[in-house]
Design an enzyme around this catalytic site. Structure first.
Site, mmCIF file in Angstrom:
data_model
loop_
_atom_site.group_PDB
_atom_site.id
_atom_site.type_symbol
_atom_site.label_atom_id
_atom_site.label_comp_id
_atom_site.label_asym_id
_atom_site.label_seq_id
_atom_site.Cartn_x
_atom_site.Cartn_y
_atom_site.Cartn_z
ATOM 1 N N CYS A 1 59.471 -58.130 17.477
ATOM 2 C CA CYS A 1 60.842 -57.535 17.564
ATOM 3 C C CYS A 1 61.537 -58.798 17.154
ATOM 4 O O CYS A 1 62.672 -58.292 16.181
ATOM 5 C CB CYS A 1 60.539 -57.844 19.235
ATOM 6 N N CYS B 1 63.761 -55.670 17.027
ATOM 7 C CA CYS B 1 64.797 -55.548 17.667
ATOM 8 C C CYS B 1 65.877 -55.897 17.532
ATOM 9 O O CYS B 1 67.587 -56.283 17.858
ATOM 10 C CB CYS B 1 64.165 -56.492 19.321
ATOM 11 N N ALA C 1 42.636 -63.240 12.493
ATOM 12 C CA ALA C 1 40.985 -63.882 13.071
ATOM 13 C C ALA C 1 40.266 -62.359 13.657
ATOM 14 O O ALA C 1 41.035 -61.133 13.193
ATOM 15 C CB ALA C 1 41.795 -64.161 14.737
ATOM 16 N N GLU D 1 56.410 -49.781 24.484
ATOM 17 C CA GLU D 1 56.499 -50.094 23.200
ATOM 18 C C GLU D 1 57.912 -51.718 23.312
ATOM 19 O O GLU D 1 58.784 -50.785 22.491
ATOM 20 C CB GLU D 1 56.689 -50.031 22.097
ATOM 21 N N ALA E 1 59.506 -55.441 23.789
ATOM 22 C CA ALA E 1 59.597 -57.129 24.017
ATOM 23 C C ALA E 1 59.047 -57.588 25.283
ATOM 24 O O ALA E 1 58.041 -58.033 25.561
ATOM 25 C CB ALA E 1 60.145 -57.605 22.968
ATOM 26 N N HIS F 1 87.837 -51.234 36.718
ATOM 27 C CA HIS F 1 88.624 -50.258 36.113
ATOM 28 C C HIS F 1 89.327 -51.029 34.629
ATOM 29 O O HIS F 1 90.310 -52.262 34.807
ATOM 30 C CB HIS F 1 90.048 -49.669 36.432
#
EC number: 1.8.1.9
Length: 541
Positions: A88, A93, A161, A364, A366, A509
């Site tokens: 993200c 994003c 890892a 999917e 975040a 408006h």
């Protein structure tokens, strides 16, 4: 913590954004868990430094857990890497919306500014300057996340890892495979997200094309670009590139925005075509060849064309390569590399959990990963029985004309409830600011240089259940500022708002959002739902 996987459940599946989410419609009696005496190096080991992983790690630490977080970015096919924060922040994003904003500026300058009294000479876009601005902001966010982990007392290791067993993680510091170290944890969370997929069966694609992992840090301007795919990522990237002034073609297998409301999807595509984006429908690349500083693309219809850049956006797969999940017999969907986890984020291994994009059947997004990660941490370390609710999750697509949605599409509502039980209220109209400049031509009207035949730019749409007093189960909006319009509406849908509640609400408006307070035409009536006059989304008398 996790129930027996063989126990039968009756879940109501609510596909909030047509991205396959769950609704946990029952409160499960959860096994309470407290942090045991320190028999492990850590109470909680998190693999993945994206939104879900970081949020879960910090929440766990806030409740007294000893937390270790691993993050390591494997280079893209073109060698692109980035800092902590996940997709993200680094390649999703955040840079996407910034470039969308830059493109929107360009569209206003080119199409509208003159009519509003502005004069520009030699208007030109500087791609390198844009990339510098975007990347500088991303680096500031990377830094803030590092300091946030430190202040939350979460230990961070930049290491690659992998799992050795259900409570042991081995890692290579900064990806150096010459030295392996291990740690143990009572609980392990996998939050490694997804990465873009490039097909193996298109010769030259992996070597010559880029993805959304690369476009936001591209050092050279993309030039003439082919975008392959019909996903929201494909349309967003092609949209802002076109708005920045580049020649853009989109190669689409079939329909655009599969899973979203198709009337809205078609409207987004039509607007993009009107702005100059070209679409190759049902035509895909078969071979990519390097030709000097260009890429020759041979298509499935036997045609070929030269491009400066080819960007693939055909979908994403779970980033699980190298995690050694197969040795633990973890259940994985091999077609998309996603970990199969239930509504509690439990995998088939009791001490290992999965949240975010890497988990199967989860939107999917975040904010979804963040919320799921925090809720999981509270269940593990705070004796909470809170359950993630995947229903009515809003989303927004940042195409040149934006699209916001929450709940069911028209098609999905018909499929689940039957067409006779669903009523769809809608209206097409022109945004006030756009219509003032691009007026549709009329035979007797005074003509000027700004007259332009344009389709109605905006669409407001409510999908309702008749047998529940027209409870709104789907909200769809195509128009400017779609994310801002949709966010508040999502809360209304979660609170079971009905059509009459919209009717009784006074709109602001003149705005596009007020159109939802003035929806009286239904699809079933067969009447025209195109607005006649008015001021944007509202009425002027």
């Amino acid at each position: 913590m996790c129930k027996d996987k063989n126990e039968k459940k009756n879940y109501e599946h609510v596909n909030a954004n047509e991205k396959n989410g769950y609704l946990a419609s029952e409160k499960n009696e959860l096994t309470k868990n407290k942090v045991e005496e320190h028999t492990y190096d850590y109470d909680y080991v998190v693999i993945g430094g994206g939104p879900g992983g970081m949020a879960s790690a910090k929440e766990a630490a806030a409740h007294g857990a000893r937390v270790l977080l691993f993050d390591y970015v494997k280079p893209s096919s073109q060698g692109t890497k980035w800092g902590i924060g996940g997709t993200c922040v680094n390649v999703g994003c955040v840079p996407k919306k910034l470039m969308h904003y830059a493109g929107h500026m360009g569209s206003i300058f080119k199409l509208d500014s003159k009519a509003y009294g502005w004069k520009f000479d030699n208007l030109k876009h500087d791609w390198k300057k844009l990339v510098t601005t975007v990347q500088s902001h991303i680096r500031s966010l990377n830094f803030s996340y590092m300091t946030g982990l430190r202040s939350s007392k979460v230990k961070y290791i930049n290491g690659l890892a992998k799992l050795k067993d259900k409570n042991t993680v081995s890692y290579y510091l900064k990806g150096d495979l010459s030295k392996e170290e291990t740690v143990t944890g009572k609980y392990i969370l996998i939050a490694t997200g997804c990465r873009p997929h490039i097909p193996d069966d298109v010769e030259g694609a992996k070597e010559l094309s880029i993805t959304s992992d690369d476009i936001f840090s591209l050092k050279k301007d993309p030039g003439k670009t082919l975008v392959v795919g019909a996903s929201y990522v494909a349309l967003e990237c092609s949209g802002f590139l076109n708005s920045l002034g580049y020649d853009v073609t989109v190669a689409v297998r079939s329909i655009v925005l599969r899973g979203f409301d198709q009337q809205c999807a078609v409207k987004v595509k039509l607007y993009m075509e009107e702005q100059g984006v070209m679409f190759k429908n049902g035509i895909l690349p078969k071979k990519l060849t390097k030709m000097d500083d260009k890429i020759l693309v041979e298509f499935s219809d036997k045609t070929s064309e030269l491009y400066d850049t080819v960007l693939y956006a055909i979908g994403r797969k779970g980033d699980i390569d190298g995690l050694n999940l197969e040795s633990l017999n973890m259940n994985v969907n091999k077609s998309n590399n996603k970990i199969i986890a239930d509504h509690l984020s439990c995998t088939n291994i009791p001490s290992i959990f999965a949240v975010g994009d890497v988990a199967e059947n989860v939107p999917e997004l975040a904010p979804v990963a963040i919320k799921a990660g925090e809720i999981l941490a509270r269940r593990l370390f705070k004796d909470s029985d809170e359950i993630m609710d995947y229903s009515y999750i809003p989303t927004s697509i940042y195409t040149p004309i934006e699209y916001g949605a929450c709940g069911y599409s028209e098609e999905k509502a018909y499929e689940l409830y039957g067409k006779s039980n669903v009523e769809v209220f809608l209206q097409e109209f022109n945004n006030l600011e756009i219509s003032a400049v691009h007026r549709q031509k009329h035979i007797r009207a005074q003509k000027d240089e700004y007259d332009l035949d344009v389709s109605s730019t905006c669409l407001a749409k409510l999908v309702c259940l008749k047998n529940e007093d027209n409870r709104v189960i789907g909200f769809h909006y195509v128009g400017p500022n779609a994310g801002e319009v949709t966010q508040g509406m999502a809360l209304a849908l979660r609170l079971k708002v009905k059509k009459k509640d919209f009717d009784n609400c006074i709109g602001i408006h003149p705005t596009d959002a007020e159109s939802f307070m003035n929806l009286f035409v239904t699809i079933s009536s067969g009447l025209s739902y195109a607005a006649k006059g008015g001021c944007g989304g509202g009425k002027c008398g």
